[in-house]
Design a protein around this motif. Structure first.
Motif, PDB file in Angstrom:
ATOM      1  N   GLY A  21      29.162  51.028  90.022  1.00 51.47           N
ATOM      2  CA  GLY A  21      29.854  51.468  88.811  1.00 51.47           C
ATOM      3  C   GLY A  21      28.886  51.736  87.668  1.00 51.47           C
ATOM      4  N   PHE A  22      27.902  50.833  87.505  1.00 48.86           N
ATOM      5  CA  PHE A  22      26.900  51.040  86.456  1.00 48.86           C
ATOM      6  C   PHE A  22      26.081  52.302  86.735  1.00 48.86           C
ATOM      7  CE2 PHE A  22      27.709  46.538  85.596  1.00 48.86           C
ATOM      8  CZ  PHE A  22      27.789  46.570  84.214  1.00 48.86           C
ATOM      9  N   LEU A  23      25.761  52.555  88.008  1.00 51.89           N
ATOM     10  CA  LEU A  23      24.995  53.752  88.365  1.00 51.89           C
ATOM     11  C   LEU A  23      25.789  55.024  88.063  1.00 51.89           C
ATOM     12  CD1 LEU A  23      22.402  54.877  89.650  1.00 51.89           C
ATOM     13  CD2 LEU A  23      23.577  54.787  91.845  1.00 51.89           C
ATOM     14  N   ILE A  24      27.081  55.011  88.364  1.00 50.13           N
ATOM     15  CA  ILE A  24      27.922  56.181  88.079  1.00 50.13           C
ATOM     16  C   ILE A  24      27.974  56.445  86.577  1.00 50.13           C
ATOM     17  CG2 ILE A  24      30.301  57.039  88.133  1.00 50.13           C
ATOM     18  CD1 ILE A  24      30.567  55.627  90.864  1.00 50.13           C
ATOM     19  N   VAL A  28      26.590  59.723  84.475  1.00 46.82           N
ATOM     20  CA  VAL A  28      27.403  60.476  83.514  1.00 46.82           C
ATOM     21  C   VAL A  28      26.659  60.605  82.188  1.00 46.82           C
ATOM     22  CG1 VAL A  28      29.527  60.399  82.138  1.00 46.82           C
ATOM     23  CG2 VAL A  28      29.620  59.960  84.580  1.00 46.82           C
ATOM     24  N   CYS A  29      26.006  59.528  81.754  1.00 45.35           N
ATOM     25  CA  CYS A  29      25.244  59.568  80.490  1.00 45.35           C
ATOM     26  C   CYS A  29      24.065  60.536  80.591  1.00 45.35           C
ATOM     27  CB  CYS A  29      24.751  58.178  80.125  1.00 45.35           C
ATOM     28  SG  CYS A  29      26.070  57.067  79.625  1.00 45.35           S
ATOM     29  N   VAL A  30      23.359  60.528  81.720  1.00 45.36           N
ATOM     30  CA  VAL A  30      22.245  61.468  81.913  1.00 45.36           C
ATOM     31  C   VAL A  30      22.768  62.899  81.915  1.00 45.36           C
ATOM     32  CG1 VAL A  30      20.516  62.253  83.581  1.00 45.36           C
ATOM     33  CG2 VAL A  30      20.755  59.815  83.102  1.00 45.36           C
ATOM     34  N   GLY A  31      23.887  63.127  82.599  1.00 38.64           N
ATOM     35  CA  GLY A  31      24.499  64.461  82.603  1.00 38.64           C
ATOM     36  C   GLY A  31      24.897  64.906  81.210  1.00 38.64           C
ATOM     37  N   PHE A  32      25.393  63.950  80.394  1.00 39.73           N
ATOM     38  CA  PHE A  32      25.757  64.280  79.024  1.00 39.73           C
ATOM     39  C   PHE A  32      24.546  64.736  78.235  1.00 39.73           C
ATOM     40  CE2 PHE A  32      25.707  62.724  74.639  1.00 39.73           C
ATOM     41  CZ  PHE A  32      26.645  63.599  74.099  1.00 39.73           C
ATOM     42  N   PHE A  33      23.409  64.031  78.344  1.00 36.80           N
ATOM     43  CA  PHE A  33      22.224  64.418  77.577  1.00 36.80           C
ATOM     44  C   PHE A  33      21.697  65.777  78.031  1.00 36.80           C
ATOM     45  CE2 PHE A  33      21.993  59.862  76.477  1.00 36.80           C
ATOM     46  CZ  PHE A  33      21.950  60.016  75.106  1.00 36.80           C
ATOM     47  N   CYS A  89      35.333  57.556  79.669  1.00 34.85           N
ATOM     48  CA  CYS A  89      36.460  56.630  79.491  1.00 34.85           C
ATOM     49  C   CYS A  89      37.348  56.599  80.730  1.00 34.85           C
ATOM     50  CB  CYS A  89      37.281  57.013  78.264  1.00 34.85           C
ATOM     51  SG  CYS A  89      36.411  56.702  76.720  1.00 34.85           S
ATOM     52  N   LEU A  90      37.539  57.741  81.396  1.00 33.70           N
ATOM     53  CA  LEU A  90      38.348  57.793  82.614  1.00 33.70           C
ATOM     54  C   LEU A  90      37.713  56.964  83.731  1.00 33.70           C
ATOM     55  CD1 LEU A  90      40.799  59.040  84.090  1.00 33.70           C
ATOM     56  CD2 LEU A  90      39.271  60.891  84.782  1.00 33.70           C
ATOM     57  N   ILE A  91      36.399  57.124  83.925  1.00 30.34           N
ATOM     58  CA  ILE A  91      35.697  56.345  84.952  1.00 30.34           C
ATOM     59  C   ILE A  91      35.752  54.860  84.615  1.00 30.34           C
ATOM     60  CG2 ILE A  91      33.425  55.878  85.956  1.00 30.34           C
ATOM     61  CD1 ILE A  91      32.848  58.878  85.667  1.00 30.34           C
ATOM     62  N   LEU A  92      35.544  54.521  83.354  1.00 30.58           N
ATOM     63  CA  LEU A  92      35.602  53.123  82.922  1.00 30.58           C
ATOM     64  C   LEU A  92      36.995  52.540  83.142  1.00 30.58           C
ATOM     65  CD1 LEU A  92      33.435  51.289  81.717  1.00 30.58           C
ATOM     66  CD2 LEU A  92      34.313  51.845  79.471  1.00 30.58           C
TER      67      LEU A  92
END
Length: 196
Positions: A21-24, A28-33, A89-92
């Motif tokens: 879950g942390f990796l996903i 997502v954060c890397v994709g956002f940047f 937020c959806l993944i979380l």
């Protein structure tokens, strides 16, 4: 001090237990940047304010600068922050309500209900200085060191700063990842007590 260590040990255990879950969320954060910088570079190349990236700094006024910045913030918010914030937020929410075991939810809620107040220190002045040094190195390597500002397009200046920013992030992320992996894999009291 021991309370801080137990807090640290608790979150280490959670990261080890729910590493997928942390990796996903990290991906997502890397994709956002990456998407954030893509929007920025696309906006620079296609914005009417700034002549599609061809204006030099002497063409800008206070009004056009503010209008350019507000337009950029609007596009970043519309195409970047809102979609990626929704995905995050959806993944979380899926992980919290569907995947996370009830005992882990209770442990996290118990940690949050302690109402700990932590001191925040103001830091970051050194980081912006480091990005500025990286920008100056990029300009020097490109051979634009002695070129007057009026001859350089604003798109070149922003792209040079972004290149410096990316290189600093790449260089800093290597030891950060190594330290994070060491921190997560290091044995702690919480992990050893849990295994017993």
């Amino acid at each position: 001090m021991s309370e801080e260590l137990s807090e640290e040990a608790f979150w280490k255990g959670m990261i080890k237990k729910h590493w997928v879950g942390f990796l996903i969320l990290l991906l997502v954060c890397v994709g956002f940047f990456i998407w954030f910088f893509t929007i920025l570079l696309t906006y620079i190349a296609n914005s009417d304010i700034g002549g599609n990236g061809l204006w030099t700094l002497d063409y800008f006024s206070v009004g056009t600068s503010i209008l350019w910045l507000l337009s950029l913030i609007g596009w970043e918010l519309l195409l970047g922050f809102l979609p990626f914030g929704g995905i995050f937020c959806l993944i979380l929410a899926i992980y919290w309500f569907v995947i996370l075991p009830e005992e882990d939810k209770e442990a996290i809620k118990a940690r949050e209900s302690k109402d700990k107040k932590k001191k925040r220190t103001k830091e970051g002045g050194g980081v912006s200085f480091l990005f500025t040094i990286a920008f100056l190195i990029v300009v020097f390597i490109d051979g634009q060191w002695l070129t007057p500002f009026g001859s350089l397009t604003y798109s070149y200046l922003i792209q040079a700063y972004l290149i410096g920013f990316i290189w600093v992030c790449i260089i800093a992320s290597i030891p950060a990842v190594i330290l994070f992996l060491y921190w997560v894999t290091k044995e702690t009291d919480w992990v050893t007590k849990k295994s017993e």
